[in-house]
Write a protein that holds these residues in place. Structure first.
Motif, PDB file in Angstrom:
ATOM      1  N   TYR A   1       0.720  -1.181  -0.159  1.00 15.94           N
ATOM      2  CA  TYR A   1       0.060  -0.069  -0.049  1.00 15.94           C
ATOM      3  C   TYR A   1       0.899   1.298   0.097  1.00 15.94           C
ATOM      4  CZ  TYR A   1       1.313   0.493   5.036  1.00 15.94           C
ATOM      5  OH  TYR A   1       1.891   0.839   6.100  1.00 15.94           O
ATOM      6  N   GLN A   2       2.120   1.221   0.786  1.00 15.36           N
ATOM      7  CA  GLN A   2       3.017   2.468   0.688  1.00 15.36           C
ATOM      8  C   GLN A   2       3.398   2.851  -0.653  1.00 15.36           C
ATOM      9  OE1 GLN A   2       5.986   2.055   3.359  1.00 15.36           O
ATOM     10  NE2 GLN A   2       4.849   1.223   5.030  1.00 15.36           N
ATOM     11  N   MET A   3       3.343   1.884  -1.723  1.00 13.01           N
ATOM     12  CA  MET A   3       3.651   2.324  -3.251  1.00 13.01           C
ATOM     13  C   MET A   3       2.713   3.276  -3.696  1.00 13.01           C
ATOM     14  SD  MET A   3       6.870   1.143  -3.664  1.00 13.01           S
ATOM     15  CE  MET A   3       6.802   1.350  -5.531  1.00 13.01           C
ATOM     16  N   ARG A   4       1.452   2.832  -3.325  1.00 13.17           N
ATOM     17  CA  ARG A   4       0.413   3.726  -3.679  1.00 13.17           C
ATOM     18  C   ARG A   4       0.210   4.929  -3.239  1.00 13.17           C
ATOM     19  NH1 ARG A   4      -2.174   5.817  -7.591  1.00 13.17           N
ATOM     20  NH2 ARG A   4      -4.152   6.810  -6.885  1.00 13.17           N
ATOM     21  N   PHE A   5       0.582   4.820  -1.820  1.00 16.64           N
ATOM     22  CA  PHE A   5       0.647   6.236  -1.173  1.00 16.64           C
ATOM     23  C   PHE A   5       1.744   7.106  -1.620  1.00 16.64           C
ATOM     24  CE2 PHE A   5      -1.103   4.720   3.159  1.00 16.64           C
ATOM     25  CZ  PHE A   5      -2.478   4.597   2.610  1.00 16.64           C
ATOM     26  N   CYS A   6       2.870   6.754  -2.423  1.00 21.33           N
ATOM     27  CA  CYS A   6       3.807   7.358  -2.952  1.00 21.33           C
ATOM     28  C   CYS A   6       3.469   8.101  -4.381  1.00 21.33           C
ATOM     29  CB  CYS A   6       5.008   6.621  -3.063  1.00 21.33           C
ATOM     30  SG  CYS A   6       5.864   6.209  -1.800  1.00 21.33           S
ATOM     31  N   ALA A   7       2.586   7.529  -4.847  1.00 22.14           N
ATOM     32  CA  ALA A   7       2.084   7.939  -6.240  1.00 22.14           C
ATOM     33  C   ALA A   7       1.413   9.294  -6.215  1.00 22.14           C
ATOM     34  CB  ALA A   7       0.860   7.032  -6.988  1.00 22.14           C
ATOM     35  N   ALA A   8       1.772  10.348  -7.056  1.00 21.65           N
ATOM     36  CA  ALA A   8       1.418  11.599  -7.072  1.00 21.65           C
ATOM     37  C   ALA A   8      -0.089  11.808  -7.093  1.00 21.65           C
ATOM     38  CB  ALA A   8       1.860  12.202  -8.233  1.00 21.65           C
ATOM     39  N   ASP A   9      -0.812  11.050  -7.776  1.00 25.15           N
ATOM     40  CA  ASP A   9      -2.171  11.135  -7.642  1.00 25.15           C
ATOM     41  C   ASP A   9      -3.152  10.512  -6.912  1.00 25.15           C
ATOM     42  OD1 ASP A   9      -1.779   8.439  -8.667  1.00 25.15           O
ATOM     43  OD2 ASP A   9      -3.514   8.237  -9.865  1.00 25.15           O
ATOM     44  N   CYS A  10      -2.192   9.868  -5.667  1.00 25.27           N
ATOM     45  CA  CYS A  10      -2.944   9.534  -4.542  1.00 25.27           C
ATOM     46  C   CYS A  10      -3.518  10.575  -3.899  1.00 25.27           C
ATOM     47  CB  CYS A  10      -1.998   8.696  -3.846  1.00 25.27           C
ATOM     48  SG  CYS A  10      -2.885   7.522  -2.543  1.00 25.27           S
ATOM     49  N   ASP A  11      -2.847  11.754  -3.593  1.00 17.58           N
ATOM     50  CA  ASP A  11      -3.499  12.956  -2.993  1.00 17.58           C
ATOM     51  C   ASP A  11      -4.738  13.286  -3.620  1.00 17.58           C
ATOM     52  OD1 ASP A  11      -0.627  12.867  -2.477  1.00 17.58           O
ATOM     53  OD2 ASP A  11      -0.271  14.870  -2.961  1.00 17.58           O
ATOM     54  N   GLN A  12      -5.006  13.228  -4.859  1.00 17.05           N
ATOM     55  CA  GLN A  12      -6.357  13.605  -5.414  1.00 17.05           C
ATOM     56  C   GLN A  12      -7.383  12.512  -5.000  1.00 17.05           C
ATOM     57  OE1 GLN A  12      -3.265  13.763  -7.333  1.00 17.05           O
ATOM     58  NE2 GLN A  12      -3.308  16.143  -6.655  1.00 17.05           N
ATOM     59  N   GLU A  13      -7.032  11.316  -5.064  1.00 14.03           N
ATOM     60  CA  GLU A  13      -7.812  10.190  -4.912  1.00 14.03           C
ATOM     61  C   GLU A  13      -8.527  10.387  -3.364  1.00 14.03           C
ATOM     62  OE1 GLU A  13      -8.024   5.409  -4.305  1.00 14.03           O
ATOM     63  OE2 GLU A  13      -5.917   6.327  -4.900  1.00 14.03           O
TER      64      GLU A  13
END
Length: 325
Positions: free
Chosen positions: A161-173
């Motif tokens: 899950y931490q890889m997803r949290f690192c993605a720039a678009d996770c903020d917007q999600e």
């Protein structure tokens, strides 16, 4: 204590100070006349409110309790760049706060990301630390070579899950529906909701069904979590996951041995930080006391508050003895 209401954050004493280590810091400060000072460090996605069950108990035992919102969380500043979210910078924030309050030494009590900071704080500032007590987050000695998060996830798939949290678009999600996120993540370990990360959709909440609120969180508490993240969004909090290289550079030369009195508390059903990860800590922390809580997951502080408080009481009594300060 009667004055506190865990459904009402206004019953706790809120303080804010500007321009400490370049940021505004919001913190709870209770029982300020006591010289027995505890510094409570929360994790993700919590903020000071994660300690709502511990603060009244610790105050009743005569401690001064300081529970800050760490940078990126709650009402504390949220700098844009992930470069300023390393554990040394956060430790510097905390020392700046202690200096402002004229507090020479503290016992650090921590959970989740706060636990990772607590171990490093004890190494960066050993002279400011009396003892350290951490829930869920094991101590790892500093790496001598850089290991990127991708390699960490290969060895520890529960961190995917931490890889997803690192993605720039996770903020917007997450910004798009913080309530859905909190309903998914703040759950008892017995309330099955599937993995936090949805590999099929490469998402945390997008494309997934809305969950009912956990029975462990009241409607008022859920509302407060959501309100806090609507204030600044998730960018600052997620930056904590984007600092693998920064943390390596900051800590690679630290002494791996922690000599302070320490307590590590594992939780039986923590899927993110299982108890097995804490094995071997005695090699680096000779004065370590290991404790374990059954029937608890990652959110042990409010899943099993009475047991957490009992363990803290026992450990802190040994640190401070019969001091009446």
């Amino acid at each position: 204590m009667d004055k506190y209401n865990t459904n009402d954050p206004t019953t706790y004493r809120h303080c804010t100070v500007e321009n400490l280590n370049g940021i505004r810091i919001h913190y709870i400060d209770e029982n300020s006349s006591s010289q027995k000072v505890l510094l409570l460090l929360h994790g993700f996605p919590e903020f000071w409110f994660g300690w709502r069950e511990q603060i009244p108990f610790l105050v009743s035992k005569g401690y001064r309790v300081i529970a800050p919102d760490l940078r990126g969380f709650g009402e504390t500043s949220c700098p844009e760049s992930a470069e300023v979210y390393g554990h040394k910078t956060v430790s510097d924030d905390l020392v700046a706060l202690l200096d402002y309050l004229q507090i020479p030494t503290v016992t650090v009590v921590a959970h989740d990301w706060g636990g990772a900071v607590a171990w490093r704080f004890t190494q960066y500032y050993p002279e400011r630390t009396l003892a350290v007590a951490v829930f869920n987050t094991p101590y790892f000695p500093p790496n001598k070579t850089y290991v990127p998060l991708e390699k960490v996830v290969e060895a520890l798939p529960n961190f995917r899950y931490q890889m997803r949290f690192c993605a720039a678009d996770c903020d917007q999600e997450l910004d798009a529906d913080p309530e859905a996120f909190f309903k998914r993540i703040l759950r008892l370990h017995t309330e099955a909701a599937g993995p936090l990360y949805d590999a099929e959709n490469d998402s945390i909440i997008r494309g997934r069904p809305q969950l009912e609120r956990s029975k462990a969180i009241t409607e008022e508490q859920l509302k407060y979590y959501v309100e806090q993240y609507k204030r600044n969004g998730f960018h600052g909090a997620l930056n904590w996951y984007r600092t693998t290289k920064v943390k390596y550079e900051e800590s690679k030369d630290l002494d791996p041995i922690i000599k302070h009195p320490a307590m590590m508390v594992t939780a039986s059903d923590d899927k993110a930080l299982p108890p097995s990860m804490a094995s071997g800590m005695h090699k680096f922390i000779p004065n370590l006391e290991m404790q374990h809580i059954e029937n608890a997951g990652h959110w042990v502080l409010w899943e099993q508050p009475a047991e957490c408080n009992r363990l803290l009481d026992g450990f802190l009594s040994k640190v401070y003895g019969n001091s009446k300060l």
